[in-house]
Design a protein around this motif. Structure first.
Motif, PDB file in Angstrom:
ATOM      1  N   GLY A 149      43.942 -15.412  22.058  1.00 48.86           N
ATOM      2  CA  GLY A 149      45.160 -16.058  21.572  1.00 48.86           C
ATOM      3  C   GLY A 149      45.665 -15.544  20.239  1.00 48.86           C
ATOM      4  N   ARG A 170      49.539 -17.160  28.722  1.00 51.37           N
ATOM      5  CA  ARG A 170      49.974 -18.123  27.696  1.00 51.37           C
ATOM      6  C   ARG A 170      50.649 -19.326  28.339  1.00 51.37           C
ATOM      7  NH1 ARG A 170      53.649 -16.328  22.489  1.00 51.37           N
ATOM      8  NH2 ARG A 170      53.646 -18.341  21.386  1.00 51.37           N
ATOM      9  N   GLN A 184      37.392 -18.434  16.621  1.00 47.80           N
ATOM     10  CA  GLN A 184      37.549 -18.479  15.170  1.00 47.80           C
ATOM     11  C   GLN A 184      36.190 -18.527  14.467  1.00 47.80           C
ATOM     12  OE1 GLN A 184      40.638 -21.111  13.672  1.00 47.80           O
ATOM     13  NE2 GLN A 184      41.601 -21.223  15.692  1.00 47.80           N
ATOM     14  N   LEU A 189      49.490 -23.285  28.419  1.00 41.55           N
ATOM     15  CA  LEU A 189      50.414 -24.281  27.883  1.00 41.55           C
ATOM     16  C   LEU A 189      50.685 -25.375  28.904  1.00 41.55           C
ATOM     17  CD1 LEU A 189      52.276 -25.023  25.482  1.00 41.55           C
ATOM     18  CD2 LEU A 189      54.078 -23.698  26.600  1.00 41.55           C
ATOM     19  N   TYR A 237      47.525 -15.499  14.678  1.00 41.13           N
ATOM     20  CA  TYR A 237      47.364 -16.476  15.745  1.00 41.13           C
ATOM     21  C   TYR A 237      48.732 -16.791  16.350  1.00 41.13           C
ATOM     22  CZ  TYR A 237      42.622 -17.220  13.975  1.00 41.13           C
ATOM     23  OH  TYR A 237      41.315 -17.037  13.572  1.00 41.13           O
ATOM     24  N   LEU A 238      48.746 -17.459  17.499  1.00 43.54           N
ATOM     25  CA  LEU A 238      50.013 -17.717  18.194  1.00 43.54           C
ATOM     26  C   LEU A 238      50.921 -18.673  17.422  1.00 43.54           C
ATOM     27  CD1 LEU A 238      48.802 -17.887  21.909  1.00 43.54           C
ATOM     28  CD2 LEU A 238      49.672 -15.938  20.595  1.00 43.54           C
ATOM     29  N   ASP A 239      50.362 -19.414  16.465  1.00 45.28           N
ATOM     30  CA  ASP A 239      51.199 -20.274  15.623  1.00 45.28           C
ATOM     31  C   ASP A 239      51.658 -19.548  14.360  1.00 45.28           C
ATOM     32  OD1 ASP A 239      48.904 -20.111  14.155  1.00 45.28           O
ATOM     33  OD2 ASP A 239      48.473 -22.257  14.138  1.00 45.28           O
ATOM     34  N   LYS A 240      51.489 -18.213  14.329  1.00 49.33           N
ATOM     35  CA  LYS A 240      51.940 -17.333  13.247  1.00 49.33           C
ATOM     36  C   LYS A 240      51.073 -17.425  11.982  1.00 49.33           C
ATOM     37  CE  LYS A 240      55.431 -16.233  15.868  1.00 49.33           C
ATOM     38  NZ  LYS A 240      55.415 -14.958  16.613  1.00 49.33           N
ATOM     39  N   THR A 241      49.937 -18.097  12.032  1.00 44.90           N
ATOM     40  CA  THR A 241      49.053 -18.151  10.866  1.00 44.90           C
ATOM     41  C   THR A 241      48.100 -16.958  10.895  1.00 44.90           C
ATOM     42  OG1 THR A 241      47.488 -19.572  12.054  1.00 44.90           O
ATOM     43  CG2 THR A 241      49.182 -20.662  10.722  1.00 44.90           C
ATOM     44  N   THR A 289      40.960 -18.724  21.634  1.00 41.38           N
ATOM     45  CA  THR A 289      41.100 -18.085  20.325  1.00 41.38           C
ATOM     46  C   THR A 289      39.816 -18.267  19.528  1.00 41.38           C
ATOM     47  OG1 THR A 289      43.449 -18.696  20.393  1.00 41.38           O
ATOM     48  CG2 THR A 289      42.579 -17.921  18.289  1.00 41.38           C
ATOM     49  N   THR A 315      45.843 -23.821  25.041  1.00 42.72           N
ATOM     50  CA  THR A 315      46.368 -22.557  24.554  1.00 42.72           C
ATOM     51  C   THR A 315      45.390 -21.454  24.944  1.00 42.72           C
ATOM     52  OG1 THR A 315      47.229 -21.394  22.611  1.00 42.72           O
ATOM     53  CG2 THR A 315      45.241 -22.700  22.295  1.00 42.72           C
TER      54      THR A 315
END
Length: 234
Positions: A174, A138, A152, A142, A186-190, A150, A147
């Motif tokens: 991710g 991670r 999708q 960054l 996801y890493l942005d909490k979504t 991931t 990132t």
């Protein structure tokens, strides 16, 4: 004029004659020696108060630098400048952006031909070939401005799988397990909107918080301290 009789025994004086004319002036005499210096006289009276000032004297030598003064108060905000054109309407900005876009496209093409990157839709995937734990993966992505890869969509999953197969190494994805066991975010909490779990996965029940991709493209939940291939997306 009358003359008196003069007898023999007397001394007779004549009458005074008429004075002669004065003689010519003689040459001036030599200067005398200088006398002794006298005592100074008393000071003269003070001039009127509105007298003219004298000429300014010469500048003196510069003195030593003084200490730095205290910071003054912040001044008032200045008036806003004239409104510029939006970037989309500024021909100069558009010209620069066009040149940059062409350079980026050429660079992407070269890297893709060299097998260093994989393009899928608007994403670019790349790997440094290193196998590390999830947190290092991670941080590596960054630091590079991206990132962790991931997927999708099925197309994106296939693109990541291509790198996994080429390196013959499992790779982290991710996403991580959320507060609810078995629910990954996801890493942005979504919330995750695409998955490709292998049969009976995930099955860690809160003990395996990361996700890895196998060489068949399927996903498996895994502990985050395992070493897996680093793949980043940009």
């Amino acid at each position: 004029m009358f003359s008196l009789p003069c007898h023999g025994e007397d001394k007779c004086g004549g009458a005074p004659g008429i004075p002669g004319t004065p003689g010519a002036n003689g040459l001036p005499g030599r200067d005398g020696r200088d006398g002794m210096k006298g005592d100074p006289g008393p000071p003269g009276p003070m001039g009127p108060p509105n007298g003219l000032p004298g000429a300014p004297g010469r500048d003196g030598l510069p003195g030593p630098e003084g200490e730095k003064g205290e910071l003054g108060e912040k001044g008032d905000r200045g008036e806003p400048g004239p409104q510029g054109l939006p970037a989309s309407l500024d021909p100069e900005v558009q010209k620069v952006l066009g040149h940059l876009k062409q350079k980026v496209l050429r660079l992407e093409g070269v890297l893709a031909l060299e097998g260093m990157i994989t393009k899928v839709g608007d994403k670019i995937l790349a790997t440094d070939g290193k196998e590390v734990d999830f947190e290092t993966t991670r941080q590596t992505c960054l630091n590079a401005g991206g990132t962790v890869a991931t997927p999708q969509s099925e197309a994106e999953n296939e693109a990541v799988l291509g790198i996994v197969k080429e390196r013959n190494r499992y790779a982290y994805l991710g996403m991580k397990e959320g507060p609810v066991p078995g629910e990954f975010l996801y890493l942005d909490k979504t919330s995750v909107n695409y998955t490709n779990w292998r049969r009976n996965e995930p099955n860690g029940n809160g003990a395996e918080n990361c996700v890895e991709m196998y060489t068949d493209g399927g996903w498996n939940d895994k502990k985050c301290n395992q070493y897996r291939l680093t793949i980043c997306e940009f």
